[in-house]
Scaffold this active site. Structure first.
Site, mmCIF file in Angstrom:
data_model
loop_
_atom_site.group_PDB
_atom_site.id
_atom_site.type_symbol
_atom_site.label_atom_id
_atom_site.label_comp_id
_atom_site.label_asym_id
_atom_site.label_seq_id
_atom_site.Cartn_x
_atom_site.Cartn_y
_atom_site.Cartn_z
ATOM 1 N N GLY B 70 0.803 -1.214 0.000
ATOM 2 C CA GLY B 70 0.000 0.000 0.000
ATOM 3 C C GLY B 70 0.840 1.269 0.000
ATOM 4 C CG ASN B 150 -4.958 4.296 8.945
ATOM 5 O OD1 ASN B 150 -5.230 5.386 8.424
ATOM 6 N ND2 ASN B 150 -3.927 4.139 9.734
ATOM 7 C CD GLN B 178 -7.072 -0.645 7.756
ATOM 8 O OE1 GLN B 178 -7.279 -1.817 8.036
ATOM 9 N NE2 GLN B 178 -5.875 -0.089 7.852
ATOM 10 C CB SER B 198 -2.139 -3.172 1.291
ATOM 11 O OG SER B 198 -1.351 -4.031 2.091
ATOM 12 N N GLY B 199 -2.094 -6.257 0.033
ATOM 13 C CA GLY B 199 -2.478 -7.657 0.192
ATOM 14 C C GLY B 199 -2.740 -8.072 1.627
ATOM 15 C CG HIS B 200 -0.313 -6.714 5.119
ATOM 16 N ND1 HIS B 200 -0.459 -6.387 6.437
ATOM 17 C CD2 HIS B 200 0.117 -5.598 4.492
ATOM 18 C CE1 HIS B 200 -0.112 -5.118 6.608
ATOM 19 N NE2 HIS B 200 0.236 -4.621 5.437
ATOM 20 C CB THR B 236 12.232 -9.633 -11.112
ATOM 21 O OG1 THR B 236 13.379 -9.431 -11.939
ATOM 22 C CG2 THR B 236 11.635 -11.003 -11.378
ATOM 23 C CB CYS B 326 3.553 3.227 15.639
ATOM 24 S SG CYS B 326 5.093 3.996 16.146
#
Lengths: 367, 391
Positions: B70, B150, B178, B198-200, B236, B326
């Site tokens: 992200g 978020n 988010q 974002s994937g995660h 790549t 954080c």
């Protein structure tokens, strides 16, 4: 099962202290690194970004290896007020600050002890200090470390019964070489870390910038005088000088000159020969005794007026209203206002008081 | 097992996603740019992943750029579009409640001579589309507004802002990182030209994300090198990551009815948590109570330091957050809360609970009671300490 908060600075001592406690299956140890002041990030973009300084990285890595949970406790506000601002204010009052002692008193054994114990539901706090705690005659006693060269009781005399009851010093019986060997055996990354010498919040030892930043003290030139008030030179601002200081006076005389007194009221720095700075006694304020009270209204002890300084036999007289008088058997050199006078008897640190301004008595030899 | 209520920080990778990506780490390890069969095999997987993502966004495959996540997508969108259009103008409009990946990107552009207008928000963290309209000038080239906030969970009126941007002829980027695990992502309905993913955050792995780039949108690449991603992102390709991302995104969005049911279930759990915590004195919900992410329950809690509460909850078996992931103990209060008008002292007492697919009713109930206990302990001890100090 005791839950213990181990204060971890990222240095070898607190690393080993945490490791030793964690090795005991009866303990549940929680590692805590305290963020005391903001740290600059390594990227150029944001000077106060969300990053952790190297010391916190080391502490976290040690916690991982030792296998304990690790948290960062933010004490920036408290440290800023009670340690950094107090440090600046002492200089502005013509005194010599004692930041490590203030940090112990207000941060490690107050903020961490109370707030940490509440948050982590722990019963005790442990640090990597070289000192010992023991019960004698029904009271908690603060005892010198087994390694006399490392003894840190000079910074711990402010601790009282309540605090000592909840405190562990796992390194008290060890020598520094032994601590390093343990760290190496355990493969801790901090094993070879050099001793920290400077004050953690004063980069490169230059506290003048800090006085300007925290208290807008830029320094104003003023007279350097001798005890008779005779002009000897000009200084850059009284707060840049401390009692006993020799260098940086810019005054050339046949014999070396030392700062005898700093006078904020008149912006004067009084200097004298080495012997002039010695005293046969002094008055100190805000006494604290580990056992809760002094051994007597008048008692004999030895006194130390700087970390690792010589110990001198003395007689202490309690004067009431938070004052006491110390008469030393031999002259002590440069008792600096603001510094601690810490009393010992045998292996026990009894407590201490803060040396006050203007209370020094000339030493017999100088008189 | 701890009760995990920090799905906004990251989500566990779905086992189906792991199964789908593993072959591209092992037997199908080829470089998609290679001419040979191994390369072609990897290329096919990458192309199919891109088609899947494009389909879910209502976009063309060539409009999808895979990124490392992200933050990179946000950087590429804003820096890339702002620099590419810099001959026309150097003004960006964003909000005070953006993720730091957007905020700090804009701050860097300011240093490089761009002008940035940070549109304010109301107490609920909402951006007023009319405020965005008013901020757009002749020199404005890019507008960037977060889809779902978020920290506090407020959903922004993206389609309304998109319409205004279209009308004014400026590019519109949204950080959907988010929001993507629960909200519709049809880029035409949203009226966006750039959209970060974002994937995660949606049960995929870390290290993969995507940026939707509407056809015809010029971007100055932020990574130079090979011609991958139609010369918009050299390097790549992360084939296994792209495959995983496509599967993860499909698992959320392919069955819209299932997605909405899941949202409803999470919102019910969320509301249970909110109701329980709001029974306590000195606890307030932060963010918009109505238009908010279905999994986000965020609070401002008087009398505690958020980080202390999070540590106490962790030791009691509940994993939460103060608002963003954080761990460095930085003292700066959340810029998001400050932008919403929360005072710096009060902002220190932030707690964010974010629910996930696997969160159960039992977990939420247990967590609620643990939070009540920890809070009472922290506050009680603090009050006791203050009493001691003043004695």
């Amino acid at each position: 099962m005791a839950r213990i908060v181990a204060a971890m600075s990222g240095g070898v001592d607190s690393s080993v202290a945490a490791a030793l406690l964690a090795a005991d299956a009866d303990n549940e140890v929680i590692g805590v690194w305290m963020r005391t002041h903001p740290d600059r990030g390594e990227g150029f973009e944001h000077k106060r970004s969300c990053c952790s300084p190297d010391a916190a990285d080391d502490a976290r890595r040690v916690a991982q290896i030792v296998g304990i949970p690790f948290f960062i406790l933010n004490v920036e506000r408290q440290f800023g007020e009670r340690v950094i601002d107090a440090f600046a204010d002492e200089y502005l009052a013509g005194a010599t600050p004692n930041p490590c002692q203030a940090c112990n008193q207000y941060i490690k054994f107050d903020e961490l002890l109370n707030r940490g114990l509440a948050a982590y539901q722990a019963q005790q706090v442990a640090t990597g200090h070289y000192a010992r705690v023991e019960i004698r005659d029904g009271r908690w006693r603060l005892l010198r470390a087994a390694d006399a060269a490392k003894d840190q009781t000079y910074f711990l005399w402010v601790l009282g019964q309540e605090q000592l009851a909840a405190t562990r010093f796992p390194l008290g019986a060890l020598t520094k070489p032994r601590v390093r060997a343990i760290a190496a055996d355990l493969g801790l990354p901090t094993a070879e870390k050099p001793e920290s010498q400077e004050i953690c919040f004063v980069p490169a030892g230059d506290y003048r910038a800090l006085l300007a930043e925290r208290r807008a003290y830029a320094g104003a030139p003023g007279p350097i005088v001798d005890a008779r008030g005779e002009w000897l030179g000009t200084h850059s601002g009284y707060a840049h000088y401390t009692v006993g200081q020799r260098h940086g006076l810019g005054v050339a005389r046949g014999t070396p000159l030392y700062v005898r007194e700093v006078r904020p009221e008149t912006n004067e720095v009084v200097v004298g020969a080495r012997d002039d700075v010695a005293a046969g006694g002094f008055v100190a304020v805000d006494p604290r005794f580990v056992a809760g009270e002094p051994p007597g209204a008048r008692f004999e002890a030895t006194v130390r007026i700087r970390h690792r300084g010589a110990e001198t036999p003395c007689e202490v007289t309690m004067l009431g209203s938070g004052r006491l008088a110390v008469e030393t058997a031999a002259p002590v050199w440069a008792p600096a206002p603001g510094q601690a006078a810490v009393f010992y008897r045998g292996d026990e640190c009894l407590g201490g008081a803060r040396i006050s301004r203007g209370g020094a008595r000339p030493s017999a030899s100088a008189a | 097992m701890p009760i995990y209520l920090d799905h906004a920080a990251t989500t566990p990778t779905d086992p189906r996603v792991v199964d789908a990506m593993l072959p591209y780490l092992t037997e199908h390890f080829g470089n998609p740019s290679s001419i040979h069969a191994s390369g072609r095999r990897a290329r096919q997987a990458l192309d199919e992943a891109r088609e899947t993502v494009a389909r879910i966004l209502g976009a063309q495959p060539r409009e999808v750029v895979f990124t490392s996540g992200g933050s990179e997508a946000d950087n590429l969108a804003i820096k890339g579009a702002a620099w590419a259009a810099s001959a026309r103008g150097r003004h960006i409009v964003t909000s005070g409640v953006e993720h730091k990946a957007v905020l700090h990107t804009c701050q860097v552009l300011e240093r490089q001579g761009f002008e940035v207008t940070y549109v304010g928000v109301d107490r609920l963290g909402r951006v007023d589309p009319e405020a965005v309209r008013a901020a757009i000038t002749e020199r404005t080239t890019v507008v960037s507004i977060v889809y779902g906030q978020n920290e506090v969970g407020t959903l922004q009126p993206i389609a309304d802002i998109g319409g205004i941007c279209r009308e004014r002829g400026v590019l519109f980027h949204t950080d959907a990182v988010q929001a993507a695990v629960s909200q519709p992502l049809d880029v035409d309905r949203l009226g966006v030209d750039l959209l970060s993913l974002s994937g995660h955050k949606l049960y995929g792995p870390k290290g993969i994300g995507a940026l939707f780039v509407r056809r015809g949108t010029s971007l100055l690449p932020q990574l130079q090198g090979g011609a991958q991603e139609r010369q918009r992102r050299a390097g790549t390709e992360n084939v296994a990551g792209a495959v995983a991302f496509a599967v993860a995104l499909s698992l959320v969005h392919d069955d819209v009815a299932a997605r909405d049911r899941q949202n409803g279930r999470e919102a019910d759990l969320r509301d249970g948590l909110i109701d329980r915590l709001l029974t306590l004195p000195g606890v307030a919900l932060s963010g918009d109570p109505d238009r908010r992410l279905p999994n986000n329950a965020s609070f401002l809690i008087d009398g505690v330091d958020g980080a202390d509460l999070v540590a106490a909850l962790d030791l009691a078996g509940v994993e939460t957050s103060t608002g963003s992931a954080c761990a460095s103990g930085s003292t700066d209060p959340s810029h998001v809360l400050l932008a919403m008008g929360v005072g710096p002292d009060r902002a220190r007492g932030a707690l964010r609970l974010t629910i996930g697919r696997d969160t159960t009713d039992g977990e939420v109930k247990a967590a609620g009671e643990i939070i009540v206990d920890c809070l009472a302990r922290l506050r009680g001890d603090r009050i006791a300490l203050q009493a001691t100090a003043s004695a």
